[in-house]
Design a protein around this motif. Structure first.
Motif, mmCIF file in Angstrom:
data_model
loop_
_atom_site.group_PDB
_atom_site.id
_atom_site.type_symbol
_atom_site.label_atom_id
_atom_site.label_comp_id
_atom_site.label_asym_id
_atom_site.label_seq_id
_atom_site.Cartn_x
_atom_site.Cartn_y
_atom_site.Cartn_z
ATOM 1 N N TYR A 1 -4.718 -0.899 9.814
ATOM 2 C CA TYR A 1 -5.398 -0.710 8.526
ATOM 3 C C TYR A 1 -6.841 -1.222 8.602
ATOM 4 N N LEU A 2 -7.033 -2.409 9.165
ATOM 5 C CA LEU A 2 -8.378 -2.967 9.283
ATOM 6 C C LEU A 2 -9.270 -2.146 10.200
ATOM 7 N N SER A 3 -8.645 -1.393 11.104
ATOM 8 C CA SER A 3 -9.404 -0.535 12.023
ATOM 9 C C SER A 3 -9.696 0.837 11.441
ATOM 10 N N GLY A 4 -9.260 1.079 10.189
ATOM 11 C CA GLY A 4 -9.614 2.325 9.530
ATOM 12 C C GLY A 4 -8.479 3.256 9.178
ATOM 13 N N ALA A 5 -7.241 2.906 9.509
ATOM 14 C CA ALA A 5 -6.119 3.776 9.138
ATOM 15 C C ALA A 5 -5.974 3.801 7.616
ATOM 16 N N MET A 6 -5.576 4.932 7.080
ATOM 17 C CA MET A 6 -5.326 5.028 5.648
ATOM 18 C C MET A 6 -4.141 4.132 5.301
ATOM 19 N N VAL A 7 -4.184 3.539 4.122
ATOM 20 C CA VAL A 7 -3.169 2.557 3.742
ATOM 21 C C VAL A 7 -1.756 3.136 3.803
ATOM 22 N N GLN A 8 -1.573 4.388 3.403
ATOM 23 C CA GLN A 8 -0.237 4.990 3.425
ATOM 24 C C GLN A 8 0.243 5.273 4.847
ATOM 25 N N ASP A 9 -0.697 5.439 5.787
ATOM 26 C CA ASP A 9 -0.332 5.641 7.184
ATOM 27 C C ASP A 9 -0.041 4.314 7.882
ATOM 28 N N ALA A 10 -0.794 3.282 7.530
ATOM 29 C CA ALA A 10 -0.593 1.974 8.154
ATOM 30 C C ALA A 10 0.681 1.296 7.662
ATOM 31 N N PHE A 11 1.059 1.555 6.395
ATOM 32 C CA PHE A 11 2.218 0.878 5.787
ATOM 33 C C PHE A 11 3.152 1.875 5.102
ATOM 34 N N PRO A 12 3.757 2.789 5.857
ATOM 35 C CA PRO A 12 4.619 3.797 5.224
ATOM 36 C C PRO A 12 5.873 3.197 4.578
ATOM 37 N N TYR A 13 6.223 1.977 4.942
ATOM 38 C CA TYR A 13 7.418 1.318 4.411
ATOM 39 C C TYR A 13 7.161 0.605 3.085
ATOM 40 N N LEU A 14 5.896 0.547 2.640
ATOM 41 C CA LEU A 14 5.589 -0.045 1.338
ATOM 42 C C LEU A 14 5.607 1.034 0.265
ATOM 43 N N THR A 15 5.935 0.641 -0.952
ATOM 44 C CA THR A 15 5.886 1.598 -2.057
ATOM 45 C C THR A 15 4.431 1.866 -2.422
ATOM 46 N N ALA A 16 4.209 2.935 -3.150
ATOM 47 C CA ALA A 16 2.855 3.242 -3.616
ATOM 48 C C ALA A 16 2.328 2.095 -4.478
ATOM 49 N N GLY A 17 3.178 1.506 -5.294
ATOM 50 C CA GLY A 17 2.774 0.392 -6.140
ATOM 51 C C GLY A 17 2.375 -0.829 -5.340
ATOM 52 N N GLN A 18 3.093 -1.117 -4.263
ATOM 53 C CA GLN A 18 2.727 -2.252 -3.400
ATOM 54 C C GLN A 18 1.389 -2.005 -2.725
ATOM 55 N N ARG A 19 1.181 -0.803 -2.227
ATOM 56 C CA ARG A 19 -0.095 -0.497 -1.570
ATOM 57 C C ARG A 19 -1.249 -0.613 -2.558
ATOM 58 N N GLU A 20 -1.035 -0.153 -3.783
ATOM 59 C CA GLU A 20 -2.068 -0.239 -4.824
ATOM 60 C C GLU A 20 -2.410 -1.696 -5.129
ATOM 61 N N PHE A 21 -1.382 -2.525 -5.310
ATOM 62 C CA PHE A 21 -1.573 -3.920 -5.693
ATOM 63 C C PHE A 21 -2.206 -4.753 -4.581
ATOM 64 N N TYR A 22 -1.722 -4.607 -3.361
ATOM 65 C CA TYR A 22 -2.187 -5.474 -2.276
ATOM 66 C C TYR A 22 -3.428 -4.972 -1.552
ATOM 67 N N PHE A 23 -3.699 -3.671 -1.583
ATOM 68 C CA PHE A 23 -4.788 -3.138 -0.756
ATOM 69 C C PHE A 23 -5.846 -2.334 -1.503
ATOM 70 N N LEU A 24 -5.537 -1.798 -2.651
ATOM 71 C CA LEU A 24 -6.483 -0.876 -3.292
ATOM 72 C C LEU A 24 -7.116 -1.461 -4.550
ATOM 73 N N SER A 25 -6.477 -1.296 -5.695
ATOM 74 C CA SER A 25 -7.106 -1.713 -6.954
ATOM 75 C C SER A 25 -6.816 -3.154 -7.345
ATOM 76 N N HIS A 26 -5.773 -3.734 -6.785
ATOM 77 C CA HIS A 26 -5.297 -5.074 -7.155
ATOM 78 C C HIS A 26 -4.812 -5.109 -8.601
ATOM 79 N N TRP A 27 -4.251 -3.980 -9.047
ATOM 80 C CA TRP A 27 -3.564 -3.905 -10.330
ATOM 81 C C TRP A 27 -2.076 -3.913 -10.030
ATOM 82 N N CYS A 28 -1.317 -4.761 -10.730
ATOM 83 C CA CYS A 28 0.132 -4.765 -10.536
ATOM 84 C C CYS A 28 0.716 -3.463 -11.106
#
Length: 71
Positions: free
Chosen positions: A31-58
């Protein structure tokens, strides 16, 4: 053989709820090297990716702003 992990933390910028999540170090490096969040963490839910990596909205705040996602 144990897979190295890293624990990340996030606080919702709207309601200040806090969360911590343990992920695989290799995936975090991708992810830090440029992979898209959904490709780097396919095992996380969309909500988890949003909260931890994108908007920081729960998920609750996201849903209250934009409505719940329909299937």
């Amino acid at each position: 053989m144990n897979t190295p992990t890293v624990t990340i933390q996030s606080t919702c910028i709207l309601c200040t709820s806090f969360g911590a999540l343990t992920i695989k170090s290799d995936d975090f490096d991708r992810y830090l090297s440029g992979a898209m969040v959904q490709d780097a963490f396919p095992y996380l839910t969309a909500g988890q990716r949003e909260f931890y990596f994108l908007s920081h909205w729960c998920e609750e705040c996201y849903d209250s702003l934009f409505g719940e996602e329909e299937d």
